[in-house]
Enzyme design. Structure first.
Site, PDB file in Angstrom:
ATOM      1  N   HIS A   1       0.797  -1.238   0.000  1.00  0.00           N
ATOM      2  CA  HIS A   1       0.000   0.000   0.000  1.00  0.00           C
ATOM      3  C   HIS A   1       0.824   1.279   0.000  1.00  0.00           C
ATOM      4  O   HIS A   1       0.251   2.362   0.138  1.00  0.00           O
ATOM      5  CB  HIS A   1      -0.938   0.050   1.203  1.00  0.00           C
TER       6      HIS A   1
ATOM      7  N   LYS B   1       0.749  14.543   1.111  1.00  0.00           N
ATOM      8  CA  LYS B   1      -0.602  14.830   0.605  1.00  0.00           C
ATOM      9  C   LYS B   1      -0.791  16.325   0.345  1.00  0.00           C
ATOM     10  O   LYS B   1      -1.758  16.740  -0.267  1.00  0.00           O
ATOM     11  CB  LYS B   1      -1.655  14.314   1.595  1.00  0.00           C
TER      12      LYS B   1
ATOM     13  N   LYS C   1     -14.621   8.377  -3.846  1.00  0.00           N
ATOM     14  CA  LYS C   1     -15.853   8.704  -3.111  1.00  0.00           C
ATOM     15  C   LYS C   1     -16.396  10.059  -3.554  1.00  0.00           C
ATOM     16  O   LYS C   1     -17.609  10.255  -3.681  1.00  0.00           O
ATOM     17  CB  LYS C   1     -15.593   8.678  -1.595  1.00  0.00           C
TER      18      LYS C   1
ATOM     19  N   THR D   1      -8.483   6.689  -2.137  1.00  0.00           N
ATOM     20  CA  THR D   1      -9.832   6.145  -2.328  1.00  0.00           C
ATOM     21  C   THR D   1     -10.874   7.236  -2.083  1.00  0.00           C
ATOM     22  O   THR D   1     -11.990   7.153  -2.586  1.00  0.00           O
ATOM     23  CB  THR D   1     -10.102   4.950  -1.393  1.00  0.00           C
TER      24      THR D   1
ATOM     25  N   LYS E   1      -8.593  13.807   4.436  1.00  0.00           N
ATOM     26  CA  LYS E   1      -7.678  12.664   4.394  1.00  0.00           C
ATOM     27  C   LYS E   1      -6.720  12.810   5.562  1.00  0.00           C
ATOM     28  O   LYS E   1      -6.655  13.870   6.175  1.00  0.00           O
ATOM     29  CB  LYS E   1      -6.903  12.634   3.079  1.00  0.00           C
ATOM     30  N   ARG E   2      -5.966  11.756   5.868  1.00  0.00           N
ATOM     31  CA  ARG E   2      -4.963  11.891   6.917  1.00  0.00           C
ATOM     32  C   ARG E   2      -4.006  13.033   6.577  1.00  0.00           C
ATOM     33  O   ARG E   2      -3.773  13.330   5.404  1.00  0.00           O
ATOM     34  CB  ARG E   2      -4.167  10.579   7.065  1.00  0.00           C
TER      35      ARG E   2
HETATM   36  C1  26V Z   1       2.308   5.286   6.784  1.00  0.00           C
HETATM   37  C2  26V Z   1       3.350   6.036   7.302  1.00  0.00           C
HETATM   38  C3  26V Z   1       3.805   5.786   8.672  1.00  0.00           C
HETATM   39  C4  26V Z   1       5.103   6.409   9.037  1.00  0.00           C
HETATM   40  C5  26V Z   1       5.284   7.784   8.438  1.00  0.00           C
HETATM   41  C6  26V Z   1       5.083   7.819   6.972  1.00  0.00           C
HETATM   42  C7  26V Z   1       3.942   7.004   6.498  1.00  0.00           C
HETATM   43  C8  26V Z   1       3.464   7.196   5.223  1.00  0.00           C
HETATM   44  C9  26V Z   1       2.433   6.454   4.735  1.00  0.00           C
HETATM   45  C10 26V Z   1       1.850   5.483   5.506  1.00  0.00           C
HETATM   46  C11 26V Z   1       0.737   4.696   4.918  1.00  0.00           C
HETATM   47  C12 26V Z   1       0.971   3.227   4.950  1.00  0.00           C
HETATM   48  C13 26V Z   1       0.005   2.399   4.185  1.00  0.00           C
HETATM   49  C14 26V Z   1      -1.276   3.060   3.760  1.00  0.00           C
HETATM   50  O1  26V Z   1      -2.124   3.375   4.554  1.00  0.00           O
HETATM   51  N1  26V Z   1      -1.439   3.236   2.461  1.00  0.00           N
HETATM   52  C15 26V Z   1      -2.646   3.790   1.842  1.00  0.00           C
HETATM   53  O2  26V Z   1      -3.437   2.710   1.388  1.00  0.00           O
HETATM   54  C16 26V Z   1      -4.610   3.127   0.720  1.00  0.00           C
HETATM   55  C17 26V Z   1      -5.400   1.892   0.374  1.00  0.00           C
HETATM   56  O3  26V Z   1      -4.709   1.121  -0.558  1.00  0.00           O
HETATM   57  C18 26V Z   1      -4.261   3.948  -0.504  1.00  0.00           C
HETATM   58  O4  26V Z   1      -5.449   4.386  -1.124  1.00  0.00           O
HETATM   59  C19 26V Z   1      -3.410   5.141  -0.107  1.00  0.00           C
HETATM   60  O5  26V Z   1      -2.997   5.837  -1.262  1.00  0.00           O
HETATM   61  C20 26V Z   1      -2.206   4.675   0.692  1.00  0.00           C
HETATM   62  O6  26V Z   1      -1.487   5.779   1.209  1.00  0.00           O
END
Ligand code: 26V
Length: 795
Positions: free
Chosen positions: A346, A540, A646, A642, A534-535
């Site tokens: 992801h 982003k 939406k 996603t 979004k987060r």
């Molecule tokens: C986590 C972290 C944690 C440490 C700091 C940096 C960082 C950056 C990104 C993440 C996200 C990890 C995985 C995640 O949530 N990915 C999301 O998954 C969604 C479903 O597939 C996708 O639509 C998003 O684009 C993707 O960011």
């Protein structure tokens, strides 16, 4: 009990007394919610049992979806809709003087996830059941979901979330099916019957108790299961320090981790991962054994899907079971394991790829560590044979390196399928981030573009638009989302376009009421509702949005001839509690909002709204009311997104970079129905490799940038002193890692185009319609059907 309104009313009245122990006259709204929830769960239980019987008898292949997050939101109305009893219940309750939508307020959001990854898992469950597919979710029953966000003086404050405070009507505790999970201790090897046997001694065990929730399909009898594990003390042996032991065991399912940006709690997080994996595998294998006996054919009847790397210990755990408990030889065990596990990646952000220090991993999971070490050694040996002497290559792909276990490497090596979540993301995985693995195992890599549960994000969230759609093309779209394309025929039907516009306006009124109630700010619903929810993450680029707002504000203040189409900028975002920079951005948004919203010179031309505590139930009110969808990540960084889907299905127009699934949105609607801008992924990646970007140049050469960026630190915001210095520094000192300043000019330009387009309502509505009509592709029904056909092989 739901077949007629009168029957429902009668049962409901009787049940209020039985469930709540009060007379109807004395009962509260919460009692009514509890009663209704109980009635639904009971109504479902017959089909639930039948579904499980059917799966047992037909002995078909089953898929188990392992995810550390499920962002379910509320289930009451979705269950009513899926069961086809929404009207009976709503009208029946109405006649008893009860408002169904008020009862919904008594259900807490199940917020067991951070963002897109967790919500995707929830959408997938809906589609699996609705497509009658044998797919079940496994997760953790966190006592506290993602923190509740309060904004105090513009700052984010986190409060523990309490979704279980009044219980969870949907779950059934299955104490009989509890399993034990061992941690710590040591491993001893003994020769027995000419074979090495491993024993895990002095382990501390934690009991995992399943809490099952029914997953009700839409307009079908299928009811699948979401099994959430609760961590509890094992009864025996009585521990020397029983209270501490109780506290420590229960802590395993206490909190959902809001990313692991900070180091503390790392052990707990790894414990959670093994807890989920070990409990789920015990449960999966027990039911497999009841149906099929010997584990040699496991991969023909079971697929275990791991949602990102968090459950990747499923690989060594399955090896452990096959070897230590079932006496398989390594090679056969490895073959079964590799053919049972599939993996979704992801993110390609290196800082987000999971790595576990050996000093944590080895003592906590001694036997699992031994197996990972063996997997690594055998893998490296194969590499050595294939690329003799190429140490560099081997070091890059090794599973254990630099005293760390690299979870993504383990996932790729130990699975038969590796998929990305949008076309671009999969290409970046294959050709860049994981290219070494792609060369080794090209057959494993595939793309599955994400999707959304259109029955939640359109049918449920936007009843007015759903009504118009069903009136126009019939109701088949609820199960065949591609039918939405038939709406394209109405693109020149002015009265249809006007009805679309009216529905959007109504939804904007509804959101405006929420905004007024929560923030006290009155917004004009004739404005463009421009939304970024979004987060909060640097990549982003909420900051790009804010700098554009500051530029517009400066224009309003300084240029009396400046004109703009009125806008309401709406934000919703939680920042990870340890993510300092993200929290600064939240403070900045609120500081800008404060200034803009109270400036009489601005008036209704512009408002800035930060909506507190963004979550699934709030999202359901926001998407239907949006005109513009902000999808402005630095190209190459957003795996899919996603939220973009939406918004699209609710008729918002996307302003976006060519990133993630935005690219596929553009392919579907055509270039004229989306507003794209900024660097491409290739350009961004080229800059990372070869340099050539100097943010200072953009600062010096564009007065709009210089003015807004200076305002971060020059006292423009009274009373915040050096609050925004870190943001200023990230842009200039640290050379703007996310290309905010580089994309600024093209963002401003495209926003101007958006304003002009909005002034032509018919054109706007046509574009909006093109988005709705082409959004069927992004239903998670399509995504799940692809997983079922290409990866899982289930029917
Ligand atoms: C986590 C972290 C944690 C440490 C700091 C940096 C960082 C950056 C990104 C993440 C996200 C990890 C995985 C995640 O949530 N990915 C999301 O998954 C969604 C479903 O597939 C996708 O639509 C998003 O684009 C993707 O960011």
């Amino acid at each position: 009990m739901f077949s007629s309104k009168n029957g429902f009313k009668k049962t409901f009245l009787k049940r209020v007394e039985m469930v709540c122990g009060t007379s109807f006259a004395e009962s509260t709204e919460r009692d009514h919610f509890q009663t209704l929830g109980n009635m639904i769960r009971e109504y479902v239980s017959n089909d639930w049992i039948k579904t499980n019987e059917h799966y047992r008898e037909t002995k078909g292949k089953q898929v188990y979806y392992l995810s550390i997050e499920y962002l379910l939101g509320k289930l009451l109305r979705q269950n009513l809709i899926n069961l086809g009893i929404e009207n009976v219940v709503q009208e029946g309750l109405g006649e008893l003087g009860i408002d169904l939508s008020e009862l919904e307020e008594f259900e807490a959001d199940a917020g067991l996830g951070n963002g897109g990854l967790g919500r995707l898992a929830a959408c997938f469950l809906d589609s699996l059941a609705s497509l009658n597919l044998p797919g079940h979710g496994y997760g953790i029953r966190y006592k506290h979901g993602l923190f509740e966000q309060k904004i105090v003086d513009g700052y984010q404050v986190e409060l523990p979330e309490q979704w279980l405070r009044s219980g969870n009507v949907w779950e059934i505790r299955k104490a009989d099916l509890a399993v034990k999970i061992p941690f710590w201790g040591k491993v001893e090897a003994k020769m027995e019957n000419g074979r090495l046997q491993f024993q895990h001694l002095n382990a501390e065990t934690i009991t995992a108790v399943p809490h099952d929730m029914p997953v009700v399909g839409y307009n079908t009898d299928t009811v699948n299961t979401l099994r959430l594990w609760n961590a509890e003390p094992s009864q025996f042996p009585i521990h020397h320090d029983i209270l501490r032991y109780k506290r420590e065991t229960e802590s395993v399912s206490e909190f959902l981790y809001p990313d692991d940006t900070h180091d503390e709690g790392k052990i707990l997080r790894l414990k959670q991962q093994y807890f989920l994996v070990s409990a789920s595998l015990q449960s999966i294998i027990k039911s497999y054994r009841q149906q099929h006996g010997n584990l040699a054919q496991l991969h023909e009847y079971v697929c275990i899907h791991i949602n990102d790397t968090h459950p990747v210990l499923a690989i060594p755990e399955l090896m452990r079971i096959l070897i230590d408990e079932e006496s398989f030889e390594w090679d056969e065990a490895w073959n079964i394991t590799k053919n049972t596990i599939s993996y979704t990646n992801h993110t390609t952000l290196t800082e987000a790829l999971e790595k576990w220090p050996l000093r944590i991993f080895r003592p906590l999971l001694p036997r699992i560590y031994m197996i990972v070490e063996e997997i690594n050694e055998r893998f490296c040996k194969e590499l050595w044979e294939r690329y003799p002497g190429d140490w560099d290559r081997i070091a890059k792909v090794a599973i254990i390196a630099d005293d760390q276990v690299k979870m993504a490497h383990l996932a790729i090596v130990g699975s038969f399928s590796v998929n990305g979540v949008a076309k671009l993301h999969t290409e970046i995985l294959k050709n860049r981030e994981m290219s070494q693995f792609y060369q080794l195992f090209p057959e494993k890599f595939n793309n599955k573009t994400n999707g959304i549960a259109h029955r939640r994000w359109l049918l449920k969230a936007n009843p007015k638009l759903s009504g118009l759609i069903s009136e126009t093309i019939g109701t088949n779209w609820t199960q065949a989302p591609n039918e939405l394309v038939r709406l394209s025929e109405y693109e020149n039907n002015t009265s249809f376009l006007e009805r679309l516009a009216k529905i959007k306006k109504d939804n904007k009124e509804r959101l405006a009421d929420v905004i007024h109630e929560k923030t006290g700010v009155a917004v004009d619903t004739n404005s463009i509702f421009d939304v970024q929810v979004k987060r909060l993450h640097a990549y982003k680029r909420q900051l790009l949005n804010v700098l554009h707002i500051m530029y517009l504000y400066n224009q309003i203040k300084e240029d009396s001839s400046f004109s703009m189409v009125p806008r309401v900028f709406i934000f919703g975002a939680k920042a990870s509690p340890g993510y300092y920079y993200a929290k600064k951005i939240i403070k900045l948004i609120n500081t800008v909002a404060e200034k803009v919203n109270h400036d009489p010179k601005v008036g209704d031309r512009m408002k800035v709204i930060f909506m507190e505590n963004y979550r699934v139930s709030l999202a359901e009110k926001i998407f239907p009311a949006a005109d513009v969808s902000e999808q402005i990540s630095t190209a190459s960084k957003e795996a899919s997104g996603t939220g973009n889907m939406k918004f699209m299905i609710n008729g918002a127009l996307t302003v976006g970079t060519l990133d993630g699934a935005n690219i596929e949105i553009r392919e579907l609607v055509g270039d004229s129905n989306i507003f794209t801008f900024g660097l491409t992924a290739d350009e961004v990646l080229h800059h990372y490799q070869h340099g050539g970007y100097q943010s200072l140049e953009y600062y010096h050469h564009d007065w709009r940038i210089r003015q807004a960026v200076d305002q971060l630190v020059n006292g423009f915001f009274p009373g915040v002193y050096n609050e925004f210095e870190p943001i200023f520094d990230s842009l200039l000192e640290e050379n703007d890692q996310y290309f905010v300043l580089k994309d600024f000019a093209s963002y401003v330009d495209i926003q101007k185009v958006i304003g002009n387009t909005f002034m032509d309502p018919i054109k706007w509505q046509k574009m909006s319609l093109a988005n709705i009509a082409n959004a069927g592709y992004f239903s998670s029904d399509r995504t799940i059907q692809e997983y079922a056909d290409d990866i899982w092989g289930i029917k």
